[in-house]
Design a protein around this motif. Structure first.
Motif, mmCIF file in Angstrom:
data_model
loop_
_atom_site.group_PDB
_atom_site.id
_atom_site.type_symbol
_atom_site.label_atom_id
_atom_site.label_comp_id
_atom_site.label_asym_id
_atom_site.label_seq_id
_atom_site.Cartn_x
_atom_site.Cartn_y
_atom_site.Cartn_z
ATOM 1 N N PRO A 17 37.330 5.143 -8.771
ATOM 2 C CA PRO A 17 38.176 6.310 -9.074
ATOM 3 C C PRO A 17 38.827 6.220 -10.453
ATOM 4 C CG PRO A 17 38.562 5.557 -6.829
ATOM 5 C CD PRO A 17 37.719 4.511 -7.491
ATOM 6 N N ALA A 18 39.313 5.026 -10.806
ATOM 7 C CA ALA A 18 39.944 4.867 -12.116
ATOM 8 C C ALA A 18 38.924 5.043 -13.239
ATOM 9 C CB ALA A 18 40.609 3.491 -12.209
ATOM 10 N N LEU A 23 36.228 6.875 -13.143
ATOM 11 C CA LEU A 23 35.913 8.297 -13.236
ATOM 12 C C LEU A 23 37.022 9.057 -13.962
ATOM 13 C CD1 LEU A 23 34.417 8.940 -9.676
ATOM 14 C CD2 LEU A 23 33.191 8.894 -11.853
ATOM 15 N N ALA A 24 38.282 8.689 -13.681
ATOM 16 C CA ALA A 24 39.407 9.354 -14.341
ATOM 17 C C ALA A 24 39.389 9.086 -15.842
ATOM 18 C CB ALA A 24 40.726 8.871 -13.733
ATOM 19 N N VAL A 25 39.144 7.831 -16.232
ATOM 20 C CA VAL A 25 39.083 7.491 -17.647
ATOM 21 C C VAL A 25 37.889 8.175 -18.315
ATOM 22 C CG1 VAL A 25 38.732 5.597 -19.272
ATOM 23 C CG2 VAL A 25 40.272 5.295 -17.326
ATOM 24 N N SER A 26 36.768 8.243 -17.607
ATOM 25 C CA SER A 26 35.590 8.923 -18.145
ATOM 26 C C SER A 26 35.868 10.407 -18.361
ATOM 27 C CB SER A 26 34.401 8.744 -17.197
ATOM 28 O OG SER A 26 34.072 7.374 -17.041
ATOM 29 N N PHE A 27 36.587 11.009 -17.428
ATOM 30 C CA PHE A 27 36.945 12.420 -17.557
ATOM 31 C C PHE A 27 37.774 12.643 -18.824
ATOM 32 C CE2 PHE A 27 39.808 16.022 -16.674
ATOM 33 C CZ PHE A 27 38.866 17.016 -16.457
ATOM 34 N N LEU A 28 38.705 11.729 -19.092
ATOM 35 C CA LEU A 28 39.497 11.832 -20.320
ATOM 36 C C LEU A 28 38.605 11.691 -21.547
ATOM 37 C CD1 LEU A 28 42.642 9.689 -19.367
ATOM 38 C CD2 LEU A 28 42.426 12.185 -19.418
ATOM 39 N N THR A 36 29.263 10.469 -12.653
ATOM 40 C CA THR A 36 29.623 9.965 -11.330
ATOM 41 C C THR A 36 28.448 9.254 -10.677
ATOM 42 O OG1 THR A 36 31.251 11.735 -10.997
ATOM 43 C CG2 THR A 36 30.440 10.599 -9.028
ATOM 44 N N ILE A 45 30.366 15.478 -15.541
ATOM 45 C CA ILE A 45 31.046 14.796 -14.434
ATOM 46 C C ILE A 45 30.043 14.372 -13.366
ATOM 47 C CG2 ILE A 45 32.715 15.090 -12.569
ATOM 48 C CD1 ILE A 45 34.233 17.018 -14.434
#
Length: 213
Positions: A147-148, A150-155, A55, A51
């Motif tokens: 932000p989107a 990062l969220a998709v990357s987290f998934l 980021t 992460i």
């Protein structure tokens, strides 16, 4: 923001974890020697590093795009060269000694956390991988999309972790890896070379003044 942009971020995160590297090999050693639970704890700790570096990579990419496309193209070119170097190194890898003892880790979560946060290749590999896969959608990159992304990357990271945890520790995986370790490493080199070509392909037209406005 386009579906291509989101898919690129997801795929970059997925491949960032799945492509064999230091963390992948460490996980394989832990999982093969201590089972899936220890491997899962290692990946849980390593997720913090994933992460962090992704980021920083996305901030650098979006920042470069906001400042100007030329900087983004230079960044893409440098990342392409870096990926090519990693790929070439992997392609030239030499066989290791046979029957090396598997590592034993008392606190796999802490080992994964430290490994992920201190991996010197974490940032440049994340930067190169995300740049290669997001370069085609560079026009849609801005800080509002961060932000989107990062969220998709987290998934993507979670999906990759689940895949790895699902396969490590199996005897067939251990035998297959030991038998084909050199081929696996060299295949990862081919993948890195492919990413290098893609990154340079997207960067070259802008640097040569051939990109259409």
């Amino acid at each position: 923001m386009t579906q291509t942009l989101f898919f690129g971020a997801f795929l970059a995160a997925l491949l960032y974890v799945l492509i064999p590297g230091p963390a992948f090999l460490a996980l394989l050693g832990i999982g093969a020697g201590q089972g899936r639970k220890a491997g899962a704890l290692f990946m849980g700790g390593h997720l913090a590093g994933d992460i962090l570096w992704s980021t920083l990579a996305l901030v650098a990419i979006v920042g470069a795009k906001t400042i100007g496309s030329t900087i983004f193209d230079i960044l893409g070119l440098l990342c392409g060269v870096y990926l090519a170097w990693i790929g070439w190194t992997a392609l030239r890898a030499k066989p290791r000694g046979e029957n090396q003892p598997l590592m034993s880790v008392e606190r796999p979560y802490r080992r994964g956390l430290i490994f992920g946060l201190t991996n010197p290749k974490g940032y440049p590999v994340a930067l190169a991988t995300f740049t290669a896969l997001l370069a085609g959608s560079s026009n849609a990159l801005d800080f509002h999309a961060l932000p989107a992304l990062l969220a998709v990357s987290f998934l993507g990271f979670l999906a990759a972790d689940i895949i790895l945890i699902g396969i490590i520790g199996a005897s067939v995986v251990r035998r297959f890896y030991r038998r084909h370790e050199l081929a696996i490493v060299r295949l990862s080199g081919v993948l890195f070379m492919g990413f290098a070509v893609q990154a340079i392909w997207h960067a070259a037209p802008g640097l040569l003044g051939m990109r259409k406005p």
